[in-house]
Scaffold this active site. Sequence first.
Site, short mmCIF file in Angstrom:
data_model
loop_
_atom_site.label_atom_id
_atom_site.label_comp_id
_atom_site.label_asym_id
_atom_site.label_seq_id
_atom_site.Cartn_x
_atom_site.Cartn_y
_atom_site.Cartn_z
N ARG A 7 7.14 -16.21 6.57
CA ARG A 7 7.37 -16.08 5.11
C ARG A 7 7.60 -17.39 4.38
O ARG A 7 7.27 -17.52 3.21
CB ARG A 7 8.59 -15.19 4.84
CG ARG A 7 8.33 -13.75 5.11
CD ARG A 7 9.44 -12.87 4.61
NE ARG A 7 9.16 -11.51 5.01
CZ ARG A 7 9.85 -10.83 5.92
NH1 ARG A 7 10.89 -11.38 6.52
NH2 ARG A 7 9.52 -9.60 6.23
N PHE A 16 3.50 -7.58 -0.32
CA PHE A 16 3.37 -7.59 1.15
C PHE A 16 4.28 -8.63 1.82
O PHE A 16 5.03 -9.31 1.16
CB PHE A 16 1.90 -7.67 1.60
CG PHE A 16 1.14 -8.93 1.29
CD1 PHE A 16 1.76 -10.06 0.80
CD2 PHE A 16 -0.24 -8.96 1.49
CE1 PHE A 16 1.05 -11.21 0.55
CE2 PHE A 16 -0.96 -10.11 1.22
CZ PHE A 16 -0.32 -11.22 0.76
N GLU A 17 4.21 -8.65 3.14
CA GLU A 17 5.13 -9.47 3.97
C GLU A 17 6.58 -9.11 3.67
O GLU A 17 7.46 -9.96 3.68
CB GLU A 17 4.87 -10.96 3.74
CG GLU A 17 3.47 -11.36 4.18
CD GLU A 17 3.38 -12.73 4.79
OE1 GLU A 17 4.40 -13.25 5.26
OE2 GLU A 17 2.26 -13.26 4.82
N GLY A 18 6.85 -7.82 3.43
CA GLY A 18 8.18 -7.35 3.04
C GLY A 18 8.25 -7.35 1.53
O GLY A 18 8.09 -8.41 0.91
#
Length: 613
Positions: free
Chosen positions: A296, A417-419
């Site tokens: 991230r 996205f990516e959490g």
Amino acid sequence: MSGLVLLRAARSALPAALRRHLRTAAPRPAFAKELFLGRLRKEEVFPYPEINNEELEEINQFVGPIEKFFNEEVDSKKIDQDAKIPPETLKGLKDLGLFGMQIPEEYGGLGLSNTMYARLGEITSLDGSIAVTLAAHQAIGLKGILIAGTDEQKAKYLPKLASGEHIAAFCLTEPGSGSDAASIQTRATLSEDGKYFLLNGSKVWISNGGLANIFTVFARTEIVDKDGTLKDKITAFIVERDFGGVTHGKPEDKLGIRGSNTCEVHFENTKVPIENVIGEVGGGFKIAMNILNSGRFSMGSASAGMIKKLIEMTAEYACTRKQFNKKLSEFGLIQEKFSFMAVKAYVMESMAYLTAGMMDRPGFPDCSVEAAMVKVFSSEGAWTCVSEALQILGGLGYMKDYPYERYLRDTRILLIFEGTNEILRLYIALTGMQYAGKILTEKIKEIKKGNVGVALEEFLSKFQDMMGRKVDYGLVGERGVVHPSLEASGKKLEENIHYFGTSVKGLLSRFGKTIVDEQLVLKRVADIVINLYAMTAAISRASRSISIGLRNHDHEVLLTNIFCTEAYFKNNYAIAQLEKYADENLDDSIKKAAKQVLEKRTYICSHPLDRTF
Ligand SMILES: Cc1cc2nc3c(=O)[nH]c(=O)nc-3n(C[C@H](O)[C@H](O)[C@H](O)COP(=O)(O)OP(=O)(O)OC[C@H]3O[C@@H](n4cnc5c(N)ncnc54)[C@H](O)[C@@H]3O)c2cc1C
């Protein structure tokens, strides 16, 4: 000779000691969690991390050819229109080694550190579709093999993934399981002879799903738990398309990043050999989280790269376009937008490289909270900056002949996205609160046991707060680490950190374990700590820049002081909102209003033209 061969040749001329490998030592807590205790571990963040001259030279050897490729060979408008990256562009990216940026050289990759990876992310982000294709491949698609794979798995899969001959995808999300990743239903059943798993299930919105040859797939497996009972736990698998039973749907028609391939991926009785389990059977959820946590941070440099480009493009326009007989650049409201974009770019860049630098340190500290903070700050910063950039162009910004509307569409995904940013705010706040709670509980136990030292320390701290303490963490002053021109910002940061710690303590005693259900409180906690980390990163970087006399360091100081002053007042407001009886605390009213809307599932106010008869 291909670009990759040239880069490798340049690289192998460098001392072996300079080549990095992904570090896998045990994690240790890093900077952010301590903030929840009102502590500032300044040795972790001052001085701002640096790379040495050789590393700088090395990374610059990559930067030139990649920038040239993006400037001359990448047609982002066409990629967006055709919703496809042309094969020759993909080939160019592969030739430059961009499919194997963090894969160690022994497996044919470039073996870049996190810092170097972040630097190249500034360039690759100039095309959103390419950035997502590359990230899906290496930041998540193959990362499981890198961080938890066996030597055999690495040797078998990484070389072709590094060259881009094989493309990877990360298959976690399912129709019924998005943010709640632990609820996936895809199942892997061990064969009777114990040699393979049969994989069945469907995944949705898989980036590179239609291109990939290698999938990291998460599925439920039945395992015998320590207590002898049967349990369903998630396991991670390396799945080759060639194993059979792997199909994919048509590419999704998306708002943005249209050239990146997103589709459903189905597994029907796919035979996966047991050697293809990543890590332990049943240990897949942790692997999924580690993969996501480790990638991230790079959103910070990627977003900064894009904003820097937008500043260049819009500044040119603002300095030439005239309205009311003046250039746009002469209007205060347009100037404000440039200051806003410069501050955001500076701060997210500072956060990204501080985090990357921490992650590159020996001992591999656990930077998952810092990385999540970078992701939230930079995704939201990118979204607002693109909107402001478009606004500078006025009507032209809205037209497809210009790239701004594409940047706007491409950027929106970053918050999802990516959490999602909601889930990450909860993660940031709860991880820190849990850390602080544990240490504070220990303290209370010590006091109960009669530890006079701890009791006195607590009493003195409360007493000093009551008397209006002078907060001093040693950031400024004679032996301070902050440059004098940033003294005011340093003091603001110290004060915010202290009162944040006090606030966290109050929240823990007010809510105890039920804090997990207090999402509005957690959001404010997350917002404060993100600001604290952002202030720290900017102050640390600007202090370094002015101390070593970097070009335009005064501008860095200016941006830092603007950001810190704004963040300080926002933090004070948020800290006030966390007080149960403060006027600023509107949580109950906000919840009530939402409940009334949601009960009727509609907007319930009468129309302004309605009347009573
Ligand atoms: C273009 C694109 C590419 C993608 N690529 C991949 C990929 O390569 N691999 C992969 O596995 N997945 C991928 N995804 C899936 C992505 O990770 C999910 O969309 C994301 O995790 C959110 O899940 P969801 O969309 O089901 O939303 P939901 O989980 O249904 O959430 C909907 C909303 O509710 C909020 N919410 C959910 N739970 C809570 C809670 N507890 N508290 C407060 N708010 C909550 C969310 O933040 C969100 O705003 C991709 C998605 C897109 C759109």
